[in-house]
Design an enzyme around this catalytic site. Structure first.
Site, PDB file in Angstrom:
ATOM      1  N   CYS A 193      -0.734  -3.092 -12.317  1.00  0.00           N
ATOM      2  CA  CYS A 193      -1.298  -1.974 -12.974  1.00  0.00           C
ATOM      3  C   CYS A 193      -2.820  -2.273 -13.341  1.00  0.00           C
ATOM      4  CB  CYS A 193      -0.537  -1.842 -14.209  1.00  0.00           C
ATOM      5  SG  CYS A 193      -0.974  -0.616 -15.292  1.00  0.00           S
ATOM      6  N   ASN A 216       4.565  -6.693  -7.337  1.00  0.00           N
ATOM      7  CA  ASN A 216       5.886  -6.311  -7.722  1.00  0.00           C
ATOM      8  C   ASN A 216       6.767  -7.322  -6.746  1.00  0.00           C
ATOM      9  OD1 ASN A 216       6.371  -3.450  -8.424  1.00  0.00           O
ATOM     10  ND2 ASN A 216       4.519  -3.367  -7.210  1.00  0.00           N
TER      11      ASN A 216
END
Lengths: 314, 314
Positions: free
Chosen positions: B235, B244
């Site tokens: 992000c 991730n």
């Protein structure tokens, strides 16, 4: 909670030969960061593992730290005699539950290793030594050479180790084949046989599941884990195996969950940085060091009494 | 089980702008490897995320694959209108449970996002569209800007999303602050509120705990997880957040535990290799690809009916 095995399992698996003075610096910094159990070397012939040829000197140095529990690996009676003479607190006798891996790695069958443990126990007792004997059951979740390793065989060998005189056992996923459900299954069964004598879990992060496996083992009641700063380590006879669980990541996971480790994680990360410099060129692992601790991270409160309880390894 | 989000979450976080034809190749290979839910882009202004400017074309392409469930991210009503027009199967509306992160990332308070979801629901229904609305509750475990995010606030916002018309929610550890016990706690409470409408867990591996957190979430009954090939993604408004959970490692963990994913892992690793070449220079993650599958690995048997059940996302 965390037994740092980098000085043995880590260093034996890489090319760099770390000078004795660096090893001492490592031990001092690990101690200052709150670690209280270190596997510092292996009593094997220097021609086989020149990286660990200074084990006797390292054990003597480590023993000067109050409350530090000093472990070594011993492959046979000869090594055990050296370990007893060195005054190490614990000697780990490795056994491979995989027959094929045992022959390749140790040139003995698993049951020949069990017989060794009987002789080691006799020698320990005859010497009036208090050195704890731990059987390390490797390839407990499968083997790169043999493939499947049956749970029944792991449990049989574990019991045989106790019968031969081992004080404790450790179960090791030497080649990174375990998944969390396998860990729940095997560790629950092993706890049913061994109770608290199932002392420790030794997980490799070969396929990324190391910490998930630790979490599964925690759920069975096992609370002690081998780990290695920077996640180096493996087994030269298990192709593809690389990387113990990284001590710094493990300490973070445990502390984040409120499980007291006694470890000062920022100090551990500082030591990690030193190691990364000393071992430059080696492949290193671990994740926490890249991002640092969360803003919300609160280490568990460590009191002297709590640390003593945590590290009550005797 | 696995929603591959690399084409959105991954690509928006890196410098490389992947050409449209490469994205199509990625989608085709992911489909051939058995993945049946892909987040393929985001309907945001091209000046903000030029990497995703071709989202409409990519959605149209992805929709040509039978049985492929095509998701996109939409930050607001305008994006949702584009998503509805595109015929995407699902649109994810991101909300930050952290007020501070919400203002920094979305320039809205969390409750303003909830109000958006109400407008999006009205637009969806007015259009007679079947596009599913998923609320993605980010920073559910803490935030790099604000620090702590209270569980009560996460649960309140989740309920508010349902009240506003969201069909499902996903809980996201946007910045990698979760540990397995936090996951057990929050996901159990969230399941008590949302039941099976708690659709998905989105974990980052920022501090190495991604797969341990997935295992914890599985224990609460959640069986769907976002993941990203090569573990890219993060992000831009959450400093330090990166990575991730890697799809290939997640697929391996699930299949190793006997949980059917429908994924052909060797095919996924082949695609990973391609991605690594396309995204050369970017920092990539993941572990399985280094060691490969264990000799003992047996993928779950996938039948057509079982795959349909697994991917019954509607």
């Amino acid at each position: 909670m965390i037994r740092e095995v980098g000085l043995r399992d880590g260093l034996q698996s890489i090319q760099t030969i770390l000078p004795t003075e660096r090893k001492k610096e490592w031990i001092r910094a690990a101690y200052d960061a709150g670690l209280r159990e270190l596997e510092v070397g292996s009593f094997v012939p220097a021609r086989l593992l020149p990286q660990l040829a200074d084990t006797a000197e390292i054990v003597a140095f480590a023993r000067t730290f109050p409350g530090l529990f000093v472990s070594v690996l011993v492959p046979n009676l000869r090594g055990a005699e050296d370990a007893i003479a060195s005054g190490a607190d614990l000697m780990i006798v490795p056994l491979s539950a995989s027959h094929a891996h045992s022959l390749a790695n140790l040139r003995k069958t698993p049951d020949e290793v069990v017989a060794d443990v009987g002789r080691i126990r006799a020698a320990r007792d005859a010497a009036g030594s208090k050195t704890v004997i731990e059987g390390g059951v490797g390839t407990a979740f499968g083997c790169t050479i043999q493939g499947e390793v049956k749970i029944a065989e792991v449990l049989r060998l574990m019991q045989a180790l106790f019968d031969a005189g081992a004080d404790r056992v450790c179960l090791a996923d030497t080649v990174g084949y375990a998944d969390p459900l396998m860990v729940l299954d095997l560790f629950e069964r092993a706890r049913a046989v061994a109770g608290d004598k199932l002392w420790c879990g030794h997980f490799h992060d070969t396929r990324g599941l190391g910490l998930a496996n630790v979490f599964a083992a925690l759920q069975t009641g096992v609370t002690r884990f081998d780990a290695c700063l920077t996640g180096i380590g493996g087994c030269p006879h298990a192709p593809g195996a690389s990387g113990n669980v990284a001590s710094e990541d493990l300490a973070y996971m445990l502390e984040s969950m409120g499980i007291q480790t006694g470890v000062d994680i920022p100090a551990l990360l500082t030591l990690r940085e030193k190691l990364a410099a000393w071992l430059a060129g080696e492949i290193m692992h671990g994740t926490l060091w890249k991002a640092g601790l969360p803003r919300t991270f609160e280490p568990t409160q460590v009191t002297a009494a709590a640390r003593e309880a945590t590290w009550n390894t005797k």
